[in-house]
Design a protein around this motif. Structure first.
Motif, PDB file in Angstrom:
ATOM      1  N   UNK A 121      12.928 -24.540  18.031  1.00 59.89           N
ATOM      2  CA  UNK A 121      13.623 -23.249  17.899  1.00 59.89           C
ATOM      3  C   UNK A 121      14.562 -23.155  16.707  1.00 59.89           C
ATOM      4  N   UNK A 122      14.541 -24.130  15.819  1.00 62.63           N
ATOM      5  CA  UNK A 122      15.396 -24.210  14.620  1.00 62.63           C
ATOM      6  C   UNK A 122      16.878 -24.347  14.948  1.00 62.63           C
ATOM      7  N   UNK A 123      17.395 -23.435  15.837  1.00 66.09           N
ATOM      8  CA  UNK A 123      18.816 -23.451  16.194  1.00 66.09           C
ATOM      9  C   UNK A 123      19.737 -23.430  14.976  1.00 66.09           C
ATOM     10  N   UNK A 124      19.427 -22.585  13.998  1.00 63.17           N
ATOM     11  CA  UNK A 124      20.318 -22.427  12.842  1.00 63.17           C
ATOM     12  C   UNK A 124      21.396 -21.401  13.195  1.00 63.17           C
ATOM     13  N   UNK A 125      22.563 -21.530  12.547  1.00 63.64           N
ATOM     14  CA  UNK A 125      23.613 -20.540  12.771  1.00 63.64           C
ATOM     15  C   UNK A 125      23.296 -19.309  11.926  1.00 63.64           C
ATOM     16  N   UNK A 126      23.120 -18.128  12.556  1.00 65.29           N
ATOM     17  CA  UNK A 126      22.608 -16.961  11.835  1.00 65.29           C
ATOM     18  C   UNK A 126      23.552 -16.415  10.771  1.00 65.29           C
ATOM     19  N   UNK A 127      24.862 -16.625  10.940  1.00 68.84           N
ATOM     20  CA  UNK A 127      25.805 -16.054   9.968  1.00 68.84           C
ATOM     21  C   UNK A 127      26.165 -17.033   8.861  1.00 68.84           C
ATOM     22  N   UNK A 136      22.181 -21.195   4.119  1.00 70.88           N
ATOM     23  CA  UNK A 136      21.427 -22.441   4.216  1.00 70.88           C
ATOM     24  C   UNK A 136      22.355 -23.630   3.936  1.00 70.88           C
ATOM     25  N   UNK A 137      23.128 -23.519   2.852  1.00 71.20           N
ATOM     26  CA  UNK A 137      24.044 -24.627   2.516  1.00 71.20           C
ATOM     27  C   UNK A 137      25.036 -24.880   3.647  1.00 71.20           C
ATOM     28  N   UNK A 138      25.627 -23.806   4.170  1.00 72.14           N
ATOM     29  CA  UNK A 138      26.628 -23.986   5.241  1.00 72.14           C
ATOM     30  C   UNK A 138      25.993 -24.598   6.484  1.00 72.14           C
ATOM     31  N   UNK A 139      24.768 -24.149   6.778  1.00 72.63           N
ATOM     32  CA  UNK A 139      24.065 -24.726   7.924  1.00 72.63           C
ATOM     33  C   UNK A 139      23.854 -26.224   7.736  1.00 72.63           C
ATOM     34  N   UNK A 140      23.440 -26.595   6.510  1.00 72.22           N
ATOM     35  CA  UNK A 140      23.143 -28.009   6.276  1.00 72.22           C
ATOM     36  C   UNK A 140      24.407 -28.865   6.263  1.00 72.22           C
ATOM     37  N   UNK A 189      19.642 -21.969  -1.214  1.00 68.09           N
ATOM     38  CA  UNK A 189      20.876 -22.454  -0.588  1.00 68.09           C
ATOM     39  C   UNK A 189      21.866 -21.351  -0.188  1.00 68.09           C
ATOM     40  N   UNK A 190      21.813 -20.192  -0.878  1.00 67.82           N
ATOM     41  CA  UNK A 190      22.780 -19.135  -0.561  1.00 67.82           C
ATOM     42  C   UNK A 190      22.227 -18.066   0.374  1.00 67.82           C
ATOM     43  N   UNK A 191      20.983 -18.272   0.840  1.00 68.82           N
ATOM     44  CA  UNK A 191      20.412 -17.267   1.753  1.00 68.82           C
ATOM     45  C   UNK A 191      20.851 -17.495   3.202  1.00 68.82           C
TER      46      UNK A 191
END
Ligand code: ATP
Length: 358
Positions: free
Chosen positions: A88-94, A97-101, A132-134
């Motif tokens: 399910x990826x579980x990425x933070x939507x707000x 990409x860089x902040x998630x990583x 990275x900024x998306x």
């Protein structure tokens, strides 16, 4: 000296509800340093539960889990030095990409320069540099899955745990990312447990495959051993497509009577009277009627796939899956002759366990 085990499950048993069957029954599995073990099996066999117990997201009722030789009893998930990649990826939507990583490193109070460096390294490996900024919603499914992997990589964990990471993706992307994950895991030299129900992922990715059925391990072995020497009739039919033919036979006096097929028992093999004979579809030869062992069957299904044509053939009660190279002209309803006279045969007990007869 044998290599130390990086992850070890020792007779792990888990039951979710009273009265229900156990989700895991005495599961023992050792994963060596740098090894990629793929856990595979049908829905509900206990694959995810096994992984979640290693991650510390579920607790075993009995048995032990060790990581790097240390007992994980009472160790919280965040203190286990494992990183999990889900479907399910579980990425933070707000977050970008860089902040998630960078997030897992921020949580661990890693300083900003180091965070940036590790995220850049992971982005290089995963070819995410220009994204990275998306935000996650501005990415394709495959790109999101790469970010989820990046987030696991930056932590440099001791063990990667993959839970069906590709199951949300379309077939072409699955194949592409499957290859990438294999390359990445080997490049990083990490230890990984990878859960899937897809036998192609298991065969292509694994150093060793662990096959489960109803909460218990059936066999743990390298892909080739699993294919050539399946430990049970279940393993035999689970790996390989079209699946292995299993014929019910009666052995006596050096012969095995399988209905339409009468086979010679291999010299020196002791077979019980009731036996299950396994034949891979590629070992079924379509032959002239005059050949040794030629048996007449009817084509029930013919499926041209391009590189090969797969068949379901019938004679009386016997149904046989076979494959032939390229576009084969034999059509549904036509008669064919097949021979098993020179086929490598596998033998299994005719009971519920279906153990291989050596
Ligand atoms: P799938 O491929 O469908 O994800 P799986 O092999 O990963 O299946 P598990 O999710 O490990 O299977 O489940 C094993 C068994 O435990 C199943 O019978 C399931 O219904 C049960 N189970 C899993 N989690 C729970 C839970 N939280 N509560 C109750 N039963 C559970």
């Amino acid at each position: 000296m044998t290599a130390p085990l990086e992850v070890e499950l020792d007779r792990v048993t888990k039951r979710f509800e009273e009265g229900e069957g156990a989700a895991l029954r005495e599961v023992s599995l050792g994963v060596k340093k740098g090894e990629l073990v793929v856990v595979v099996g049908p829905s509900g066999c206990g694959k995810s539960t096994t992984l979640r117990i290693v991650a510390g997201l579920e607790e075993a009722d009995s048995g032990a889990v060790r990581i790097g030789g240390a007992s994980m009893a009472g160790v919280a998930p965040q203190d286990r030095d494992v990183a999990m990649v889900f479907q399910g990826y579980a990425l933070y939507p707000t977050m970008t990409v860089r902040e998630n990583m960078e997030f897992p490193l921020k949580m661990r109070k890693v300083d900003p320069a180091e965070r940036r460096k590790r995220a850049d390294e992971a982005a290089d490996l995963l070819e995410l540099g220009r994204l990275m900024d998306r935000l996650p919603r501005q990415l394709s499914g495959g790109q999101r899955q790469r970010v989820a992997m990046g987030r696991a990589i930056v932590r440099r964990p001791r063990v990667f745990l993959f839970d069906e990471p590709l199951s949300n993706l379309d077939a072409a992307l699955r194949q592409e990312l499957r290859v990438e994950i294999g390359v990445l895991v080997r490049e990083l030299g990490v230890t990984a447990i990878y859960v899937t129900h897809d036998q192609v992922e298991a065969m292509t990715l694994a150093d060793r495959i662990c096959i489960m059925k109803k909460g218990a391990i059936q066999q743990v072995a390298p892909p080739r051993t699993i294919y050539e020497q399946p430990a049970t009739s279940f393993v035999a039919t689970f790996i390989g497509a079209p699946k292995m033919n299993l014929l019910e036979g009666r052995a006596s006096g050096g012969m095995i009577d399988c209905g339409a097929f009468k086979l010679s028992a291999p010299a020196g093999k002791r077979l019980p009277e009731r036996v299950v004979v396994g034949v891979r579809p590629e070992d079924v030869r379509l032959v002239d009627p005059s050949e040794e062992g030629a048996t007449k069957l009817e084509v029930a299904v013919a499926e041209p796939l391009g590189a090969e044509t797969t068949f379901v053939l019938r004679a009386g009660d016997v149904e046989l899956r076979a494959r032939a190279p390229g576009f084969d002209p034999r059509a549904k309803g036509s008669s064919v002759h097949a021979s098993l006279a020179r086929a490598p045969l596998h033998f299994f007990d005719a009971d519920e366990a279906g153990g291989r007869i050596a």
